[in-house]
Design a protein around this motif. Sequence first.
Motif, short mmCIF file in Angstrom:
data_model
loop_
_atom_site.label_atom_id
_atom_site.label_comp_id
_atom_site.label_asym_id
_atom_site.label_seq_id
_atom_site.Cartn_x
_atom_site.Cartn_y
_atom_site.Cartn_z
N THR A 25 39.04 35.35 40.39
CA THR A 25 39.68 36.56 39.91
C THR A 25 41.24 36.18 40.09
N ASP A 26 41.77 35.60 41.29
CA ASP A 26 43.23 35.48 41.33
C ASP A 26 43.77 34.53 40.48
N TYR A 27 42.79 33.31 40.24
CA TYR A 27 43.34 32.18 39.29
C TYR A 27 43.59 32.96 37.86
N ALA A 28 42.55 33.85 37.40
CA ALA A 28 42.87 34.43 36.02
C ALA A 28 43.97 35.36 36.08
N MET A 29 44.41 36.19 37.22
CA MET A 29 45.19 37.10 37.43
C MET A 29 46.41 36.69 37.60
N ASN A 30 46.64 35.52 37.75
CA ASN A 30 47.82 34.75 38.32
C ASN A 30 49.13 35.50 37.55
N PRO A 31 50.02 36.10 38.30
CA PRO A 31 51.06 36.90 37.73
C PRO A 31 52.15 35.86 36.91
N ASP A 32 52.03 34.52 37.28
CA ASP A 32 53.17 33.79 36.52
C ASP A 32 52.75 33.31 35.27
N LYS A 33 51.15 33.60 35.15
CA LYS A 33 50.65 33.11 33.73
C LYS A 33 50.50 34.45 32.86
N LEU A 39 49.58 41.40 31.64
CA LEU A 39 48.61 41.22 30.41
C LEU A 39 47.34 41.24 31.26
N VAL A 40 46.68 42.10 31.93
CA VAL A 40 45.52 42.19 32.79
C VAL A 40 44.87 43.54 32.33
N SER A 41 43.64 43.47 32.00
CA SER A 41 43.02 44.91 31.76
C SER A 41 41.61 44.57 32.34
N ALA A 42 41.10 45.83 32.49
CA ALA A 42 39.75 45.57 33.31
C ALA A 42 38.65 46.68 32.84
N TYR A 43 37.49 46.69 32.77
CA TYR A 43 36.32 47.56 32.47
C TYR A 43 35.52 47.88 33.58
N GLU A 44 35.49 49.34 34.05
CA GLU A 44 34.71 49.75 34.94
C GLU A 44 34.83 49.21 36.47
N CYS A 45 36.08 48.83 36.72
CA CYS A 45 36.55 47.96 37.85
C CYS A 45 38.12 48.29 37.86
N ASP A 46 38.78 47.77 39.05
CA ASP A 46 40.24 48.01 39.04
C ASP A 46 40.87 46.68 39.39
N PRO A 47 41.85 46.13 38.60
CA PRO A 47 42.40 44.77 38.80
C PRO A 47 42.86 44.49 40.21
N ASP A 48 43.25 45.38 40.91
CA ASP A 48 43.68 45.41 42.15
C ASP A 48 42.67 45.19 43.21
N SER A 49 41.46 45.61 43.04
CA SER A 49 40.25 45.40 43.84
C SER A 49 39.00 45.03 43.18
N VAL A 114 40.00 41.00 31.89
CA VAL A 114 40.45 40.18 30.81
C VAL A 114 42.03 39.69 31.04
N ALA A 115 42.28 38.41 31.62
CA ALA A 115 43.80 38.26 31.84
C ALA A 115 44.10 37.28 30.59
N THR A 116 45.14 37.49 30.07
CA THR A 116 45.76 36.78 28.94
C THR A 116 46.88 36.04 29.45
N HIS A 117 46.79 34.46 29.30
CA HIS A 117 47.81 33.54 29.80
C HIS A 117 48.71 33.10 28.92
N ILE A 118 49.84 33.22 29.19
CA ILE A 118 50.93 32.70 28.03
C ILE A 118 51.71 31.57 28.45
N ASP A 119 51.29 30.54 29.61
CA ASP A 119 51.81 29.62 30.02
C ASP A 119 51.72 28.40 29.18
N LYS A 120 50.86 28.46 28.15
CA LYS A 120 50.69 27.30 27.23
C LYS A 120 51.07 27.78 26.13
N ALA A 121 51.08 26.86 25.32
CA ALA A 121 51.73 26.84 23.82
C ALA A 121 50.77 28.09 23.02
N HIS A 122 49.46 27.89 23.38
CA HIS A 122 48.44 28.80 22.69
C HIS A 122 48.21 29.98 23.63
#
Length: 472
Positions: A25-33, A39-49, A114-122
């Motif tokens: 989860t840390d890799y997915a929610m990497n703030p640099d990405k 760009l992080v959303s969650a269903y029935e859970c808290d991204p911080d925990s 759901v973590a949306t990464h924007i560090d690549k062209a796509h």
Amino acid sequence: MATTRIMPMHMNKGKTLLQSITDRTDYAMNPDKTDGGLLVSAYECDPDSVEVDFLLAKEQYRAITGREPKNGKDVIAYHLRQSFYPGEITPEEANRMGYELARRFTEGKHQFIVATHIDKAHVHNHIIINSTTLDCTHKFNNYKDSADKVRDVSDQLCLENGYSIITDPQEKGKSYAEWDAEKSGKSWKAILKKTIDGILPGCQDFEDFLRQMQEKGYEVKRAKYISLRAPGQKRFTRLKTLGSDYTEEAIKARLGDQKTVKAKEITILGRTESMIEAERKVDLLIDIEKKLAEGKGEGYRIWATNHNLKQMAKAFNILREEDLHTEEEVAARADAASDEFAQASDELKATEAEIRELKALRKHITNYGRTRDVYAEYQKRGKPEDFFEAHRAEIQIHLAAKKAFDDYKPKKVPKQKALNARLDELFALQKSQYERYRAARKKMREWQAIQQNIDHLFDHEGSKEKHRGVSR
């Protein structure tokens, strides 16, 4: 257009269940990405925990069913990846699409982020789905055709929202030799991709990219599709065959050289702002003698000579505009630009460090509140071993939160409301600091190039004295 893939995730070797979930989860929610976590959303859970939420569900599943983990072989989560065509979708819309994809695919029965990464062209989504159901009585059934269902749901969402889909998703297969060569990085394509990745950060536009590829020794063929051929390679390689990150459109997007963007720019005397900026940008001079010694030909010498003359002309134009006349003045300006960048970098790092600290503290505050009743009961009963085993996860999480509070340097842990307010301030500050950081970095690179070119000129012309003026 979106491509999808689903992958089961197991425990990491030598790590606990909680650590394994956290790694994913840390890799997915990497703030640099993820644009600072926006760009992080969650269903029935808290991204911080989220890792704690996932773990508690698994502990409840074990208590209800009596089933124990099978020596790390159990699937702890599913990683669903959804990638979009460069330039077709905004990051915010991609995150919304990823959330709806996960909700439909799981039928709302599993927690996910759901973590949306924007560090690549796509733009692409990393979706982490808890393998345990919300009611903690079942695990996700990764049936044979689940990958097909993911693609079907994604395609349906694309059609509903006006995005293109891949009508024929089948890809050309590779022989084992081709696969092994690409995997080891020894294939022409693998070497070409590595070369492209290496030079793109220093290119100002697509034409500059092609020029630098030629400088690397690649032959460029311009036709319907741009193709490149390395020295010793028999056939040309089309950029579009390297993958979605290396098509002509994707490379232009990575360079910020898309025509759709340029058309919106302000035009001054027939030139856009980017054209004026490109005309001003100073590149480093080329050591022609060194390149000729490496085997470059007469054609390269002519091109490199013209390149060096252009870069020196740009440098002298800037020096005239800035009213600088000596090498000492140029060096002072370059030093000032470096100092400005260092200060901007330090301020940004300090802000990001405080954001990380407060986000971690906020997670511990949430965890402490969730596990307080269990720990109180544990203490009330005299800390019996059987109670600990039955509530191991909650107790360990509570103790970790208490330790974090004890280690907190200001000692007084802030209230949740005050902490959230401070984080909002820091996120706004971080955004403005990023803008200053990028501008300072650009300015520093420009003056470093000017200074190095001036030094190179006088080193080359040894008869000139160092104190002589540099303006012309």
